[in-house]
Design a protein around this motif. Structure first.
Motif, PDB file in Angstrom:
ATOM      1  N   SER A   1      -8.967 -25.047  14.773  1.00  0.00           N
ATOM      2  CA  SER A   1      -7.647 -24.595  14.311  1.00  0.00           C
ATOM      3  C   SER A   1      -7.409 -23.167  14.795  1.00  0.00           C
ATOM      4  CB  SER A   1      -7.569 -24.634  12.786  1.00  0.00           C
ATOM      5  OG  SER A   1      -7.635 -25.961  12.330  1.00  0.00           O
TER       6      SER A   1
ATOM      7  N   TYR B   1      -4.833 -20.090  14.312  1.00  0.00           N
ATOM      8  CA  TYR B   1      -3.770 -19.547  13.473  1.00  0.00           C
ATOM      9  C   TYR B   1      -3.094 -18.374  14.173  1.00  0.00           C
ATOM     10  CZ  TYR B   1      -6.557 -22.168  10.134  1.00  0.00           C
ATOM     11  OH  TYR B   1      -7.252 -23.172   9.506  1.00  0.00           O
TER      12      TYR B   1
ATOM     13  N   LYS C   1      -1.813 -23.826  14.579  1.00  0.00           N
ATOM     14  CA  LYS C   1      -1.496 -24.204  13.205  1.00  0.00           C
ATOM     15  C   LYS C   1      -0.954 -22.956  12.510  1.00  0.00           C
ATOM     16  CE  LYS C   1      -3.942 -27.273  10.283  1.00  0.00           C
ATOM     17  NZ  LYS C   1      -5.094 -27.611   9.472  1.00  0.00           N
TER      18      LYS C   1
END
Length: 194
Positions: A50, A52, A100
């Motif tokens: 993921s 960010y 994300k």
């Protein structure tokens, strides 16, 4: 028996990498890969990390500790936002970050499409055509295993850990129906899924 040797593509979002913020990340996935390799199979691991917004990576360390303790949120290192290709004990490992906005949110469909293309390009580059595509942890692996299995006409297998996401719906169930085999950790989880 050489006729049984397979190319196995293993998708995960949980394994240690050399630039991790936290130590002690479980290496179980890597141990599976090593055992399959010892058995004569060719194994490639893709870690779907993921990624960010950059702001998430600049807080003081005590904020990360609090997030982990309070909400079971683990923020990876800033370096983990970058693609990384390594080889460890003869196993090829590629990290491809997926964007994300916030932890525990869903990935956008465009992120899945981009990830599939990145994985296909990498596998073509290393001349690897999977006979088996497998993974664990539903997000984001379930959809990727299903899609890649169809693209390569490969056998597919999947393992669910723990409970199901609150947004588990018919779309997830359709990905499960596309799999060759599917494993849960318990009967209650299996009953919730079907």
């Amino acid at each position: 028996d050489k006729e049984l040797d397979m190319n196995i593509l293993l998708l995960t979002n949980c394994m240690s990498m050399p630039d991790d913020r936290e130590t002690g990340v479980p290496d179980v996935v890597f141990f599976f890969a090593k055992e399959w390799q010892k058995a004569g199979h060719n194994v490639v691991i893709v870690k779907n990390e993921s990624k960010y917004p950059a702001l998430f990576y600049i807080f003081p360390e005590f904020v990360y500790s609090w997030l982990k303790k309070k909400n079971n949120i683990s923020i990876p290192s800033l370096a983990s936002r970058k693609k990384l290709i390594i080889e460890r004990d003869g196993v090829k490992i590629a990290r491809f970050p997926m964007g994300k906005l916030i932890p525990h949110s869903a990935f956008l469909e465009s992120q899945y499409d981009k990830q599939v293309e990145l994985i296909k390009a990498y596998l073509a580059e290393i001349n690897f055509v999977p006979d088996v595509v497998t993974g664990h942890w539903i997000e984001p692996q379930l959809k990727l295993v299903s899609k890649l299995g169809q693209i390569y006409n490969a056998k597919t297998g999947f393992v669910v850990h723990g409970e199901l996401p609150t947004n588990f719906n018919d779309e997830y169930k359709s990905y499960i129906r596309n799999l060759s085999c599917f494993f849960t950790r318990s009967e209650p989880v299996k009953r919730k899924m079907f």
